[in-house]
Design an enzyme around this catalytic site. Structure first.
Site, short mmCIF file in Angstrom:
data_model
loop_
_atom_site.label_atom_id
_atom_site.label_comp_id
_atom_site.label_asym_id
_atom_site.label_seq_id
_atom_site.Cartn_x
_atom_site.Cartn_y
_atom_site.Cartn_z
N SER A 255 0.81 -1.20 0.00
CA SER A 255 0.00 0.00 0.00
C SER A 255 0.85 1.26 0.00
O SER A 255 1.99 1.27 0.43
CB SER A 255 -0.92 0.01 1.21
N LYS A 256 0.25 2.28 -0.51
CA LYS A 256 0.83 3.61 -0.62
C LYS A 256 1.45 4.12 0.68
O LYS A 256 2.47 4.78 0.67
CB LYS A 256 -0.32 4.55 -0.99
N ARG A 257 0.75 3.86 1.77
CA ARG A 257 1.19 4.40 3.07
C ARG A 257 2.47 3.77 3.55
O ARG A 257 3.24 4.38 4.28
CB ARG A 257 0.09 4.23 4.11
#
Length: 480
Positions: A255-257
């Site tokens: 994921s992006k985070r």
RNA sequence: GGCCCCAUCGUCUAACGGUUAGGACACUACCCUUUCAAGGUAGCGAUACGGGUUCGAAUCCCGUUGGGGUCACCA
């Protein structure tokens, strides 16, 4: 046997590394077939049926990513092809027709529940531990049709059999059986007339002649719906293969985070597409001969779907960096690295001349960087007299204060400034002072580079040139 | 929570019933050396657990545990 594969990303944002990952395997399978002299095609289809999440330039960026990686599709919205259009929004009418066919054959039905009603039904189903039952399913078809004709808002839902089971055959797993009672009547055609993923996906794969559906594991649970659709249409199923999901360090879906997931980030950081591809290929697969470094052609030569491992691979930026450095040092030639780095810097709005000096600096930095973004950070003193001098360097300069003026003079008087000459001169100077060579070279390094970390002294001196070096040493000697 | 998938060093993985469980990244030490790297050598480090099957199990079966995915008129 023809192999037609595809990736079907939705244009909802940045070009995702997962798309690249899945694209790699789909591209490879198709090209392997071509290599065998059989039909092989890799299609890029844009699944833009969600108008709410549509991002205008996303499609173009996805295409650019694939091109950058060398995974250019054979057919796509940008290139066209015999099976177009390749944007689902442009195939709009098709889905309605096929959905209606299913209604006519009794495999689907019109449903009139409002979102609020559905929410209540879902809650109730949840409480009772079963799948949602949609009341419209039991409406008289003729009555339902009348309501549709009268203009009442409706969706079309798949009529999932109430009994039995649906088996998903996956090339990488044992058959997976789903009880039909566990599958709800998924929406096929939304109230706005757009299809959902399930319908569009199956219709397009069929119409485009897709033979192998290789996609991420997160699709496994929706595959029985697709199987049911193929059956309802009376179509043969493609081969399904669900690849493991790329993971964050904590094993959750990447994921992006927690990770850079946009391939554009890797481009901006100066990763090489070859290294990216090589690394992605090792996520869930290993070269049979244990090779760590191999190119796309080699991957195509030896890859076998059945060798894919299913444990979710953690995406390790560390290893990617190492691999990228490996390409810089051992795969590409110096000339090629210089050329690529120059292009990269130009793209970053740093216009350095592509001359002998630049190439000399690149040569010195190749073993000292893993990705291009490190280059300028590590070499300020090669490009300007305004280079920073860090604390440690400052201290070293102080330590050499006593001999720096004389050293400047010696360097200034050298007849030549090649490596052999400076090497001999520096060592002789150290002997004269009764110091170890390092004791002289460290302050010198600090003076001309502003840091204690640099390439080898003599090649650096040669590259910088006598005038620049002397001026810097004089300046340092004067404490300026 | 229901359903589904998965399970070897911290990470990527090899092994396809018989190996001192191998390699790579990372980490540590040493070598090389003018610093930093690169490179070389060595070290650390794993079959989740419990039952079976078998002469023999990391490998086959069952269970447990753990992790993940999925449960939208998103894909």
């Amino acid at each position: 046997m023809p192999v037609v594969t595809r990736i079907a990303p939705s244009p909802t944002g940045d070009p995702h590394v997962g798309t690249a990952y899945i694209g790699l395997f789909n591209h490879t399978l198709a090209h392997q077939a071509q290599g065998r002299g059989e039909e092989g095609k890799f299609i890029l289809r844009i699944e833009d049926t969600d108008r709410g999440r549509y991002v205008p330039d996303s499609e173009k960026r996805i295409f650019q990513m694939m091109q950058w990686l060398g995974l250019t599709p054979d057919e796509s919205p940008l290139q066209g092809g015999p099976n177009g259009p390749y944007r689902q929004s442009e195939r709009f009418d098709l889905y309605g027709e096929y959905a209606r066919k299913l209604v006519e054959s009794g495999h689907a039905y019109s449903a009139f529940e409002t979102p609020e009603e559905l929410a209540a039904l879902r809650e109730e189903a949840q409480r009772e531990g079963r799948v949602i039952a949609v009341p419209s399913r039991d409406l008289d078809p003729a009555e339902a049709q009348r309501r549709v004709d009268a203009g009442e808002a409706a969706v079309i839902r798949l009529k999932v059999p109430r009994e039995g089971e649906t088996v998903v055959n996956d090339a990488l797993r044992k058959p997976i059986a789903f009880q039909n009672t566990e599958i709800d009547d998924k929406v096929l055609l939304k109230a706005d007339g757009y299809p959902t993923y399930h319908l569009a996906n199956v219709v397009d794969d069929r119409l485009m002649g897709v033979t192998h559906v290789v996609r991420a594991e997160e699709w496994i649970t929706s595959t029985p719906i697709h199987v049911l659709l193929y059956q309802a249409f009376g179509w043969p199923q493609p081969v399904f293969a669900h690849m493991p999901l790329l993971r964050n360090a904590d094993k959750s879906k990447i994921s992006k985070r927690k990770n850079p997931t946009s391939v554009e980030w890797y481009m901006e950081q100066g990763f090489l597409p070859e290294a990216m591809l090589n690394f992605l290929a090792t996520m869930g697969w290993t070269h049979p001969e244990g090779l760590e470094i191999f190119d796309l052609a080699e991957f195509q030569r030896v890859f076998r779907l059945e060798d894919v491992t299913l444990g979710g691979p953690v995406f390790s930026l560390d290893k990617l960096k190492w691999m990228n450095g490996k390409y810089l040092r051992e795969v590409l030639t110096e000339e090629e690295v210089a050329k690529r780095l120059h292009d990269y810097l130009a793209g970053q709005k740093h216009d350095l001349p592509d001359d002998d000096y630049f190439r000399a600096v690149v040569r010195m930095m190749i073993p000292r960087m893993d990705v291009f973004s490190e280059f300028l950070d590590k070499t300020p003193y090669f490009w300007s007299e305004e280079y920073p001098v860090n604390e440690k360097a400052q201290k070293l300069i102080e330590e050499g204060r006593s001999f720096l003026p004389e050293l400047a003079a010696r360097l200034k008087n050298l007849p030549r400034f090649d490596q052999a000459t400076t090497d001999a001169a520096l060592r002789a100077f150290a002997v004269e002072l009764g110091l170890k060579p390092g004791k002289v070279m460290q302050p010198l390094r600090a003076a001309i580079a502003g840091t204690s970390e640099s390439p080898g002294m003599f090649e650096m001196l040669e590259a910088l040139g006598q005038a620049r070096v002397v001026a810097r040493v004089e300046r340092a000697a004067e404490g300026r």
